[in-house]
Design an enzyme around this catalytic site. Structure first.
Site, PDB file in Angstrom:
ATOM      1  N   ASP A  25      -8.264 -14.797 -17.990  1.00 55.63           N
ATOM      2  CA  ASP A  25      -9.277 -15.465 -17.041  1.00 55.63           C
ATOM      3  C   ASP A  25     -10.264 -16.498 -17.559  1.00 55.63           C
ATOM      4  O   ASP A  25     -11.058 -16.123 -18.325  1.00 55.63           O
ATOM      5  CB  ASP A  25      -9.864 -14.099 -16.394  1.00 55.63           C
ATOM      6  CG  ASP A  25     -10.516 -14.601 -15.038  1.00 55.63           C
ATOM      7  OD1 ASP A  25      -9.676 -15.060 -14.032  1.00 55.63           O
ATOM      8  OD2 ASP A  25     -11.702 -14.703 -14.934  1.00 55.63           O
ATOM      9  N   ASP A  63      -4.255  -8.876 -16.853  1.00 53.43           N
ATOM     10  CA  ASP A  63      -5.270 -10.043 -16.616  1.00 53.43           C
ATOM     11  C   ASP A  63      -6.679  -9.522 -17.592  1.00 53.43           C
ATOM     12  O   ASP A  63      -7.034  -8.476 -17.174  1.00 53.43           O
ATOM     13  CB  ASP A  63      -5.838 -10.237 -14.819  1.00 53.43           C
ATOM     14  CG  ASP A  63      -5.888 -11.507 -14.698  1.00 53.43           C
ATOM     15  OD1 ASP A  63      -6.704 -12.031 -15.470  1.00 53.43           O
ATOM     16  OD2 ASP A  63      -5.556 -11.752 -13.498  1.00 53.43           O
ATOM     17  N   GLU A 111      -6.094 -19.350 -18.543  1.00 52.91           N
ATOM     18  CA  GLU A 111      -6.412 -20.152 -17.163  1.00 52.91           C
ATOM     19  C   GLU A 111      -7.647 -20.970 -17.372  1.00 52.91           C
ATOM     20  O   GLU A 111      -8.801 -20.409 -18.135  1.00 52.91           O
ATOM     21  CB  GLU A 111      -7.065 -18.886 -16.015  1.00 52.91           C
ATOM     22  CG  GLU A 111      -7.414 -19.923 -14.767  1.00 52.91           C
ATOM     23  CD  GLU A 111      -8.496 -19.193 -14.156  1.00 52.91           C
ATOM     24  OE1 GLU A 111      -8.325 -19.326 -12.781  1.00 52.91           O
ATOM     25  OE2 GLU A 111      -9.439 -18.452 -14.601  1.00 52.91           O
ATOM     26  N   ASP A 165      -4.080   3.799   2.563  1.00 55.05           N
ATOM     27  CA  ASP A 165      -5.270   3.760   2.825  1.00 55.05           C
ATOM     28  C   ASP A 165      -5.953   2.366   3.051  1.00 55.05           C
ATOM     29  O   ASP A 165      -6.973   1.727   3.320  1.00 55.05           O
ATOM     30  CB  ASP A 165      -6.190   4.074   1.585  1.00 55.05           C
ATOM     31  CG  ASP A 165      -5.910   3.349   0.516  1.00 55.05           C
ATOM     32  OD1 ASP A 165      -5.089   2.425   0.415  1.00 55.05           O
ATOM     33  OD2 ASP A 165      -6.517   3.534  -0.533  1.00 55.05           O
ATOM     34  N   HIS A 203      -3.546 -16.742  -6.532  1.00 54.04           N
ATOM     35  CA  HIS A 203      -4.299 -16.014  -5.254  1.00 54.04           C
ATOM     36  C   HIS A 203      -5.812 -16.945  -5.099  1.00 54.04           C
ATOM     37  O   HIS A 203      -6.665 -16.353  -4.543  1.00 54.04           O
ATOM     38  CB  HIS A 203      -4.810 -14.459  -6.050  1.00 54.04           C
ATOM     39  CG  HIS A 203      -5.614 -14.873  -7.479  1.00 54.04           C
ATOM     40  ND1 HIS A 203      -5.004 -15.145  -8.480  1.00 54.04           N
ATOM     41  CD2 HIS A 203      -6.802 -14.556  -7.798  1.00 54.04           C
ATOM     42  CE1 HIS A 203      -6.004 -15.239  -9.474  1.00 54.04           C
ATOM     43  NE2 HIS A 203      -7.083 -15.062  -9.023  1.00 54.04           N
ATOM     44  N   ASP A 204      -5.988 -17.907  -5.944  1.00 49.47           N
ATOM     45  CA  ASP A 204      -7.141 -18.797  -5.640  1.00 49.47           C
ATOM     46  C   ASP A 204      -6.837 -20.029  -4.977  1.00 49.47           C
ATOM     47  O   ASP A 204      -7.646 -20.755  -4.670  1.00 49.47           O
ATOM     48  CB  ASP A 204      -7.781 -19.219  -7.207  1.00 49.47           C
ATOM     49  CG  ASP A 204      -8.239 -18.149  -7.909  1.00 49.47           C
ATOM     50  OD1 ASP A 204      -8.619 -16.897  -7.440  1.00 49.47           O
ATOM     51  OD2 ASP A 204      -8.294 -18.012  -9.117  1.00 49.47           O
ATOM     52  N   ASP A 256       0.942  -1.084  -0.041  1.00 49.20           N
ATOM     53  CA  ASP A 256       0.014   0.059   0.026  1.00 49.20           C
ATOM     54  C   ASP A 256       0.847   1.176  -0.003  1.00 49.20           C
ATOM     55  O   ASP A 256       1.673   1.502   1.029  1.00 49.20           O
ATOM     56  CB  ASP A 256      -0.887  -0.156   1.363  1.00 49.20           C
ATOM     57  CG  ASP A 256      -1.681   1.059   1.265  1.00 49.20           C
ATOM     58  OD1 ASP A 256      -1.732   1.917   0.491  1.00 49.20           O
ATOM     59  OD2 ASP A 256      -2.390   1.546   2.584  1.00 49.20           O
ATOM     60  N   ASN A 272      -0.111   4.268  -0.386  1.00 44.06           N
ATOM     61  CA  ASN A 272      -0.859   5.485  -0.057  1.00 44.06           C
ATOM     62  C   ASN A 272      -1.585   5.489   1.394  1.00 44.06           C
ATOM     63  O   ASN A 272      -2.143   6.523   1.716  1.00 44.06           O
ATOM     64  CB  ASN A 272      -1.743   6.257  -1.169  1.00 44.06           C
ATOM     65  CG  ASN A 272      -3.173   5.611  -1.157  1.00 44.06           C
ATOM     66  OD1 ASN A 272      -3.224   4.370  -0.546  1.00 44.06           O
ATOM     67  ND2 ASN A 272      -3.813   5.762  -2.028  1.00 44.06           N
TER      68      ASN A 272
HETATM   69  C1  NOJ Z   1     -10.491 -16.987 -11.853  1.00 46.91           C
HETATM   70  C2  NOJ Z   1      -9.707 -16.080 -11.097  1.00 46.91           C
HETATM   71  O1  NOJ Z   1      -8.594 -16.448 -10.881  1.00 46.91           O
HETATM   72  C3  NOJ Z   1     -10.612 -15.950  -9.772  1.00 46.91           C
HETATM   73  O2  NOJ Z   1     -10.005 -15.323  -8.787  1.00 46.91           O
HETATM   74  C4  NOJ Z   1     -12.122 -15.430 -10.224  1.00 46.91           C
HETATM   75  O3  NOJ Z   1     -12.677 -15.533  -8.860  1.00 46.91           O
HETATM   76  C5  NOJ Z   1     -12.725 -16.182 -11.354  1.00 46.91           C
HETATM   77  N1  NOJ Z   1     -11.747 -16.406 -12.259  1.00 46.91           N
HETATM   78  C6  NOJ Z   1     -13.638 -15.363 -11.822  1.00 46.91           C
HETATM   79  O4  NOJ Z   1     -13.239 -14.159 -12.590  1.00 46.91           O
END
Ligand code: NOJ
Length: 563
Positions: A199, A98, A256, A25, A332-333, A21, A23
Site C-alpha cells: 500500500d 495487503d 501501489e 452481522d 476499491h479506491d 457476510d 455470520n
Molecule cells: C491506498 C489504499 O488503496 C486506500 O484505500 C487507502 O485509503 C490509502 N492507501 C491509505 O492506506
C-alpha cells in the site's frame, strides 16, 4: 523475457467488508470469503489480493492497522484466516495480503507509546516536529483534506499523517522501524501466503527537511507530492526489504505507487535489479480528470482516447523487456469501470466486455475488482448519510458545509468519483440485500441488484461473467497473451483503440470501439493478413467478413489471430 507464474496470473481483488457476510452481522468477513471460493474457482482467477483484514479501528476501513499480526474481530480470527488460506490453496488460488506500512493506526501500540513523551523509545517510530510560528511545521495538505499534521497536546508537537489523522506515518529513516516491518512481513510469509500488495509504498521516504510545498492554489494547505513520493531513500529501503525478506520466497509483489513515471516503473520492477515484480501506476486513472476545474480529483472530463492510448502505450513500451506491467481499470479506491469508461445503461453488457478485453489483452498482469466480472455500476444515493468513506465524508464537509458549495453539485461529484461506488456490497442474488448479508448491511446495497447479480450472470451463457471466463482461458492457453509484445495501431483514431500482440510468429489483433458510435476501422497496410481466426468477440461476428474495412458496432470488441 523470463517465464514467471505471477506474469501468467489473473488477480481478483477482494474488499472483504463488502464481499460476503458469513455470520449475519452486516459486515463481510473471512467466513463469507470461504463460502465464495468455488465461485472464484469457476471464474478461473488464480490469485486473490485481499484488502486489509488486520485489527483496525476502521477509520479508513482497515488501512489503519492497530495490530499487524491479528485479524479484525468483525472479519474473524487467525484460525479462520488459516482455514481460508488452506481452502484457497486447495483450489489452486494464491493469496496476496495487503501490506500497509507507510503508516499505522494511531491506536497501534507503537503510536500509543510514541505519543506519551519525547523520550519514549517508540517516539522516533513516527515523524514528529515542533510547530512553526504558532502553526503546523509546514504547509502540507493531507490526501484526505486539511493539514497533514496533527497537534498533540501531551508533548506540544505535531505528527505527520499523509492520510487521516488516525493514520500517522511511520519513520522509515529509523532502522528499528524497518526491522519491525521486515519481521512482520516474514511472519506472514512463513504462514504460507504468496505475496503482497504494498500500500502507498512510494511514500515511505520523505525529502529531508520536509520543506514547504509550492503554493499552487489559494488554499491554506498545499499538495506535497514532490516531497513525499519517490523520495531519496525509497529504492534503498525497498531493496533492503527485498534482500532481507522478499527474495527468500517465491512470491508475487505489487506496489501501489501514485505519481510514478515509466522510469520509476523500470527502476522499481526491473527483472534483475528492481525490488518489486510490478506496480499499480495511476496515470491512466488521471486521463479523465478535469485539470482546469476547482477539484480535479472529483471532476471528470470526457475520456479522450488519444490521451489514454498515449499513457498506456508509453507504459507498455517503456517497460518492455525491462520491468513488468500490471493493469486495472477498477479497485476499491476508484469508481466502477463500466460507469466511468463504458456505458452503464443501454450498453452496460457490451461496454463491460469491451473494457475487460482491453484489460486482459494488454501486456501485463490483469486485475479484476470484485463485481467487475458482473458489470456492477456506480451508485447514486441521494443522501450523504448513506456514504461511508472517510475521503468522501471529509470532502462533503469541506465543500458543502465549509465552502458552502451547492449540495446537489457536491453530490454529483460524489456520484461520479466517490470511492464508495466500489464499496457497495457485492451483488450475489436478487434476495434482500443482494444476498450479501442476512443482517443489516454496513453500507446500503446498490438498488440495481435485482437486475445485476451473480445468480443472474451464472444463469445467462452470454453474461459478462462468462466472457471473463473466456478471456481468462485465452490467457491460460496462449502464451502470446502473456508474453507477446504490444504495438499500437492508429495512434490518432478518436474512437477505436487497436493494437497487436506478437510473440515470435504468433500475432493477435485487438480491436476495441470505446464509444456508442459506429466508427469505421480500416486496417493499415503494414499489418498483413493472409488468414485470420476470430478468437473472441463481444458481439456475433460474420467469420467471412473482411477485416480490412470494418464498421464497428457500439462498444464492439474483437480479438483475432492473424496469419
Ligand atoms: C491506498 C489504499 O488503496 C486506500 O484505500 C487507502 O485509503 C490509502 N492507501 C491509505 O492506506
Amino acid at each position: 523475457m523470463k517465464q514467471k507464474w505471477w506474469k501468467e496470473s489473473i488477480v481478483y481483488q477482494i474488499y472483504p467488508r463488502s464481499f460476503c457476510d458469513g455470520n449475519g452481522d452486516g459486515v463481510g468477513d473471512l467466513l463469507g470469503i470461504i463460502q465464495k471460493l468455488d465461485y472464484l474457482k469457476e471464474l478461473g482467477v488464480n490469485v486473490v489480493w485481499l484488502s486489509p483484514v488486520y485489527k483496525s479501528p476502521n477509520d479508513d476501513n482497515g488501512y489503519d492497522i492497530s495490530d499487524y499480526c491479528d485479524i479484525m474481530e468483525e472479519f474473524g480470527t487467525l484460525a479462520i484466516w488459516e482455514e481460508m488460506l488452506a481452502e484457497m490453496h486447495k483450489r489452486g488460488i494464491k493469496l496476496l495480503m495487503d501490506l500497509v506500512v507507510n503508516h499505522t493506526s494511531d491506536e497501534h501500540p507503537w503510536f500509543v507509546e510514541a505519543r506519551k513523551s519525547k523520550d519514549n523509545p517508540y517516539r522516533d517510530y513516527y515523524i514528529w516536529r515542533p510547530g512553526k510560528d504558532g502553526r503546523e511545521p509546514n504547509n502540507w495538505e493531507s490526501f484526505f483534506g486539511g493539514s497533514a499534521w496533527q497537534y498533540d497536546t501531551t508533548t506540544d508537537e505535531y505528527y505527520l499523517h499523509i492520510f487521516s489523522k488516525k493514520q500517522p506515518d511511520l519513520n522509515w529513516e529509523n532502522p528499528k522501524v524497518r526491522e519491525e516491518v521486515y519481521a512482520m512481513t516474514k511472519w506472514w510469509l512463513e504462514k504460507g501466503i504468496d505475496g503482497f500488495r504494498l500500500d502507498a509504498i512510494n511514500l515511505i521516504s520523505k525529502v529531508p527537511g520536509l520543506p514547504d510545498a509550492p503554493v499552487t492554489t489559494g488554499e491554506k494547505y498545499q499538495f506535497p507530492g514532490q516531497y513525499v513520493f519517490n523520495g531519496p531513500r525509497l529504492l534503498e529501503f525497498l531493496l533492503e526489504m527485498k534482500k532481507k525478506v522478499l527474495s527468500k520466497y517465491d512470491i508475487f509483489t505489487v506496489g501501489e505507487t501514485s505519481l510514478v513515471t515509466t522510469e520509476h516503473g523500470v527502476d522499481y520492477t526491473h527483472e534483475e535489479t528492481g525490488p518489486l515484480n510490478m506496480l499499480f501506476q495511476f496515470e491512466h486513472m488521471d486521463v479523465d480528470a478535469d485539470r482546469s476545474s476547482m477539484a480535479p480529483r472529483w471532476i471528470r472530463k470526457p475520456l479522450n482516447l488519444h490521451d489514454l492510448k498515449g499513457v498506456m502505450t508509453r507504459w507498455q513500451k517503456d517497460l518492455e523487456n525491462k520491468g513488468w506491467n500490471s493493469f486495472y481499470l477498477a479497485n476499491h479506491d476508484q469508481p466502477r469501470a463500466v460507469s466511468r469508461f463504458g456505458d452503464d445503461k443501454e450498453y452496460r453488457v457490451e461496454s463491460a466486455k469491451m473494457l475487460a478485453t482491453f484489460v486482459h489483452l494488454l501486456h501485463g498482469t490483469p486485475y479484476v475488482y470484485q463485481g467487475e466480472e458482473i458489470g456492477m455500476t456506480n451508485v447514486r444515493f441521494d443522501s450523504i448519510e448513506d456514504y461511508r468513506d472517510i475521503e468522501t465524508l471529509n470532502m462533503y464537509r469541506a465543500f458543502a458545509e465549509e465552502k458552502g458549495l451547492d449540495r446537489k453539485f457536491v453530490m454529483a461529484m460524489i456520484h461520479d468519483k466517490s470511492r464508495d461506488n466500489a464499496r457497495t456490497p457485492m451483488q450475489w442474488d436478487e434476495s434482500e440485500n443482494a444476498g450479501f448479508t442476512a443482517g443489516t448491511p454496513w453500507m446500503r446495497v446498490n438498488p440495481n441488484y435485482k437486475e445485476i447479480n451473480v445468480k443472474q450472470a451464472l444463469a445467462d451463457p452470454d453474461s459478462i461473467f462468462y466472457y471473463y471466463k473466456k478471456l481468462i482461458s485465452l490467457r491460460k492457453e496462449n502464451p502470446v497473451v502473456v508474453y507477446g509484445s504490444y504495438d499500437l495501431i492508429f495512434d490518432s483514431h478518436e474512437e477505436v483503440y487497436a493494437f497487436t500482440r506478437t510473440l515470435q510468429k504468433d500475432r493477435l489483433l485487438v480491436i476495441l470501439n470505446f464509444t456508442k458510435n459506429t466508427p469505421v476501422f480500416a486496417l493499415p497496410s503494414h499489418i498483413r493478413v493472409t488468414d485470420k481466426e476470430l478468437l473472441l468477440s463481444n458481439l456475433a461476428v460474420d467469420h467471412a467478413e473482411d477485416i480490412r474495412l470494418l464498421t464497428l458496432r457500439p462498444f464492439e470488441a474483437r480479438v483475432y489471430r492473424l496469419r
